[in-house]
Design an enzyme around this catalytic site. Structure first.
Site, mmCIF file in Angstrom:
data_model
loop_
_atom_site.group_PDB
_atom_site.id
_atom_site.type_symbol
_atom_site.label_atom_id
_atom_site.label_comp_id
_atom_site.label_asym_id
_atom_site.label_seq_id
_atom_site.Cartn_x
_atom_site.Cartn_y
_atom_site.Cartn_z
ATOM 1 N N HIS A 141 0.878 -1.044 0.045
ATOM 2 C CA HIS A 141 -0.042 -0.241 0.095
ATOM 3 C C HIS A 141 0.949 1.324 0.189
ATOM 4 C CE1 HIS A 141 -3.943 -2.055 0.549
ATOM 5 N NE2 HIS A 141 -3.100 -2.772 1.517
ATOM 6 N N LYS A 190 -14.049 2.740 6.944
ATOM 7 C CA LYS A 190 -14.717 3.314 5.992
ATOM 8 C C LYS A 190 -16.308 2.903 5.800
ATOM 9 C CE LYS A 190 -13.966 2.526 1.398
ATOM 10 N NZ LYS A 190 -15.121 2.129 0.834
#
Length: 927
Positions: A155, A589
């Protein structure tokens, strides 16, 4: 960048931060001088004017200064804008270097003073354990079975180029040199000139990448941290821990060597979830690059060891096995005939050089004395090093065995020939499609995708009971299926080449049921990594539970899985140990900060009970990001805040994005961070903590808070009409997608839907505009609703929870950090980017109101007068750096306005990307 004298007066004896301020002044002065010399007085004067106004805005809350600053920045032409952005960005980088150096300085000062071991050190944890009655036998048991793995992930939110990092590391090394030695005036002048050269190089180096990173670029970047930290600092840490245990623990043998319980891992080159650029060829290339780095290090260390180990048979005795090793060496030089250790090491070097050639097509940096047979395994190489060690110890030279040889032996035990295990990861949806196609090719009409969960499980168990393969070379599969089969076959080849530790884990993103796990078992069987007849499984199958719903279903899913005799038989070949991964990013999220934290906690409790009932050892893998919105925060407190039974001596934690550089770029900080992981794991496993038994009232209050926070967060993000438009217009999400910071696409699909957006750019965007929404939104509403229902007694309970329950305290501490970095005045300027005035006003006022409510609630519960009162180091850092960060935000808004209005000057877009880089550096968070 103001010109201030450095070191003219000694710091006050009790002012521990004065050396930090001196370093910041020095670097700021040098940067200012560089600007003046390279770009002229006009540019310097402009930047100095911006700096003074920004300080007045930030520290004095001067409204007139804020208006003047905004007008000044709005009037800049593109060339001036980019000069200002670069100047303030580099000041943030230099301030980061000074802060890191100050942490090292304080740690060394603490050690030199002979103070008690610091919190977060293994010595401190061992002392606490002994004081609480933990026996030496229990400590031996812990270190024998412990597994602590920081995992560098694919990432790449690290926005810095390696060339920039190289300049920064050089400056850091020069500052460190000034600290460690008493310099003469001439030496001090030479050091400052060297810093000036490095800063000038930094100023003249391109900050942005011209093209997007490839996966192998990311592999190369990660390998840098092995060069600087892991290969060198980790063996020294092991040796220090062994020596401390021999000193602190009664009866601990001085010669006892710890097993390799602390090892880094990697996803880079194996993480295929949403990244089409990770292929079987890339996996093979990543492992080869890693192996070359390990073997190159060993060859260099062997060369140096041979130069140092010069004992002669005329003066010392050697063991029979060392004599045999020397006799077998191809080194027959008469000059070394009486130097058995050198001859033996020359033989080891020749064999290792042959190994590098066979494994990785790599030539040794120095030619071996002659050809020799390669090592079949890293264990063979380690065994030869052990012969040298035993001979030295047995013949009066134990001290010689404690230097480079000891460190090399430890490195080989930790890194092998593969350097670090690479995890494979893929989304469960891809596995479903792949397995469906395999079944349709072999048994048309089975319709795997159309089956119920129970129907899928029955079909998979039937296939897993036979060694017969489903795949056939006589059928043309889709590219996706061919790619999946290829990467598992490449993993099998990697294990045969480098040993099983090279590929240890296969992670399944978006796991929501048993069939997701059995599908991977089937694919492993196709590659020979699972053998049904023998009941052998060569890797760990790791479910990743990510969304709120998946976390809630994790306990029942694992309970059902462990009830399958076929799967339990496979687990027996893995020592009855099962890993489960928890996703912090996507759960945040999905449900917001508070609900995510609570859902993760509850999932751990459920998994602990299920694993206990089935007699399976649990190893949790925490998918934490760099920011609090993605599960970040101090690792020590995060590990200690785990529920009782969650750690059990085993833990894996992802290290992502800019966190990798901040933790591991500097070897001293890297060693400290690695030790902190080990110490926290020891304490969480062996010592009782206040979070072990929260009362029913605490659990009920947390559940109620979570429900309220979930409704508030979902109500804003997923249920407010126009929120997607607000998000895309008020943040830099569109521009982030164009920034060349990593190989992975920003979104899982070609849509603007929040559901499809990856957690990294979601959090990155909110950080850039200083809202930090994923790290706090919903908390204020939750506390207000809870107080309305329970009154002052409810607030008092929340205060007790903060004081007595480690999980709740860590949750609020992380939120305090995020709120301290946010700035609603700056966020308001980003809101002005939203074209629809009614939409802008409705959503931003809602966000701003929730921010004020959350701050008020946090202070009421913690008893702080201001944000970050409980974190003075971060509060100091913000006070020092944010006046230099705010202009970047103001300029970013101006540039976004110009860019979105259609201005075509490429310097405008470059300025936006430069500002993204600078703000990320200033916040020390980008995603």
């Amino acid at each position: 960048m103001k010109k201030v004298s450095h070191g003219s007066t000694p710091p006050a004896a009790n002012d521990k931060d004065e050396p930090l301020r001196e370093d910041i002044r020095l670097l700021g002065r040098i940067l200012g001088d560089t600007l003046r010399a390279f770009d002229g007085n006009a540019v310097f004067d402009l930047i100095e004017r911006v700096r003074v106004l920004s300080i007045r805005c930030h520290r004095d809350e001067d409204v007139a200064a804020r208006r003047e600053l905004q007008a000044l920045l709005a009037g800049l032409v593109p060339a001036q804008t980019n000069q200002v952005v670069r100047a303030f960005s580099y000041f943030s980088h230099l301030a980061n270097i000074a802060e890191d150096q100050h942490h090292i300085r304080r740690a060394r000062s603490h050690a030199i003073a002979g103070s008690a071991p610091r919190e977060g050190s293994v010595a401190h944890s061992v002392e606490r354990a002994l004081a609480m009655g933990v026996s030496a036998e229990r400590l031996v048991e812990f270190f024998t079975g412990a597994q602590v793995n920081p995992v560098l992930t694919a990432h790449p939110t690290e926005v810095q180029r390696k060339s920039i990092l190289d300049c920064q590391w050089q400056i850091a090394a020069l500052l460190d040199e000034r600290d460690r030695r008493q310099l003469t005036p001439q030496e001090l002048a030479d050091e400052e000139e060297a810093i000036r050269r490095a800063v000038l190089t930094l100023w003249q180096t391109r900050m942005l990448r011209p093209v997007k990173l490839a996966v192998m670029d990311e592999v190369g970047n990660a390998l840098t941290y092995y060069d600087t930290t892991f290969l060198r600092a980790l063996p020294r840490l092991y040796n220090a821990i062994e020596d401390q245990l021999a000193t602190l623990v009664p009866g601990w043998p001085a010669a006892r060597e710890l097993p390799p319980f602390l090892r880094p891992g990697s996803w880079i080159g194996g993480d295929r979830d949403g990244n089409p650029f990770v292929t079987a060829e890339v996996l093979t290339g990543a492992l080869r690059a890693q192996s070359r780095r390990a073997l190159g290090f060993y060859l260099d260390q062997l060369h140096k060891l041979g130069a140092a180990l010069s004992p002669t048979r005329l003066l010392v005795n050697v063991s029979d096995e060392l004599a045999a090793l020397a006799a077998a060496s191809p080194d027959h030089s008469p000059h070394r005939d009486d130097e058995p250790y050198r001859r033996a090491i020359a033989g080891l070097y020749a064999r290792l050089a042959a190994t590098a050639r066979v494994l990785d097509e790599m030539e040794a940096p120095r030619q071996a004395v002659a050809e020799a047979a390669p090592y079949a395994t890293a264990q063979e190489f380690a065994a030869d090093l052990d012969i040298i060690h035993r001979s030295l110890v047995a013949n009066g030279s134990a001290l010689l065995a404690r230097g480079r040889l000891r460190r090399l032996r430890r490195a080989v035990s930790v890194f092998g020939f593969h350097l670090a295990p690479i995890d494979l990861r893929q989304n469960s949806d891809v596995h479903v499609r792949t397995v469906h196609e395999l079944f349709e090719a072999a048994r048309p009409g089975v319709d795997y995708i159309g089956r119920s969960e129970e129907g899928r499980i029955a079909l998979l168990l039937g296939e897993l009971a036979t060694p017969r393969l489903l795949s056939t070379p006589y059928f043309t599969y889709s590219d996706e299926t061919m790619s999946e089969l290829a990467i598992f076959r490449a993993a099998r080849e990697a294990q045969l080449r480098y040993g099983r530790p090279a590929i240890e884990n296969v992670i399944i993103s978006k796991t929501d049921g048993v069939s997701d796990i059995l599908e991977v078992a089937l694919l492993l069987k196709e590659a020979g990594l699972l053998r049904p007849r023998e009941g052998e499984l060569d890797v760990n199958i790791v479910p990743l539970f990510e969304t709120i719903a998946d976390l809630e279903a994790s306990g029942p899913a694992m309970d059902r899985l462990f009830g399958l005799p076929a799967y339990r038989r496979l687990l027996e070949s893995r020592g009855l140990c099962q890993e489960a991964m928890l996703g912090y990013s996507d759960s945040n999220k999905d449900g917001g900060f508070l609900t995510s934290g609570w859902s993760l906690y509850r999932a751990e409790i459920a998994l602990i009970e299920v694993f206990r009932r089935h007699g399976i050892t649990l190893r949790l893998f925490h998918g934490r990001g760099g920011t609090v919105g993605r599960g970040g925060g101090p690792s020590y407190q995060a590990i200690l805040a785990q529920p009782a039974g969650a750690v059990q001596g085993r833990i894996r934690i992802t290290e992502q994005g800019e966190v990798i550089a901040s933790k591991y770029a500097n070897p001293e900080l890297g060693r400290r961070n690695l030790e902190t992981l080990a110490a926290a794991t020891l304490e969480a496993t062996l010592l009782p903590h206040e979070h072990d038994n929260p009362s029913e009232a605490c659990l009920a209050a947390m559940a109620e808070l979570s429900d309220h926070a979930f409704r508030a967060y979902r109500g804003l993000v997923y249920e407010t009409p126009g929120f997607e438009q607000y998000f895309w217009e008020s943040t830099v999400i569109s521009e982030i997608a164009q920034l060349n910071i990593g190989s992975r696409p920003a979104s899982r699909s070609q849509t603007r839907a929040i559901e499809s957006l990856r957690a990294i750019p979601w959090v990155f965007s909110w950080s850039q505009c200083r809202v930090m929404l994923p790290g706090w939104y919903g908390f204020g509403s939750a506390v207000e609703a809870y107080k309305s229902a329970h009154g002052e007694a409810g607030l008092e309970l929340l205060r007790r929870m903060h004081g007595e329950w480690g999980f709740f305290r860590a949750l609020l501490s992380n939120m305090d950090m995020v709120l301290g970095k946010s700035d609603m005045a700056i966020a308001a300027r980003y809101a002005q980017l939203v074209k629809d005035e009614a939409l802008r006003t409705a959503i931003f006022e809602r966000i701003r109101g929730e921010w004020h409510t959350s701050v008020k609630a946090l202070l009421a519960i913690t008893g702080q007068a201001e944000l970050l009162d409980g974190n003075p180091l971060l509060k100091r850092s913000i006070r020092n750096r944010f006046p230099y960060l705010d202009p970047l935000n103001h300029l970013q808004v101006e540039l976004l306005n110009r860019h979105r209005a259609g201005e075509t000057d490429e310097r405008v877009q470059r300025g936006i990307h430069l500002s993204i880089n600078g703000i990320a550096a200033g916040l020390r968070n980008s995603g």
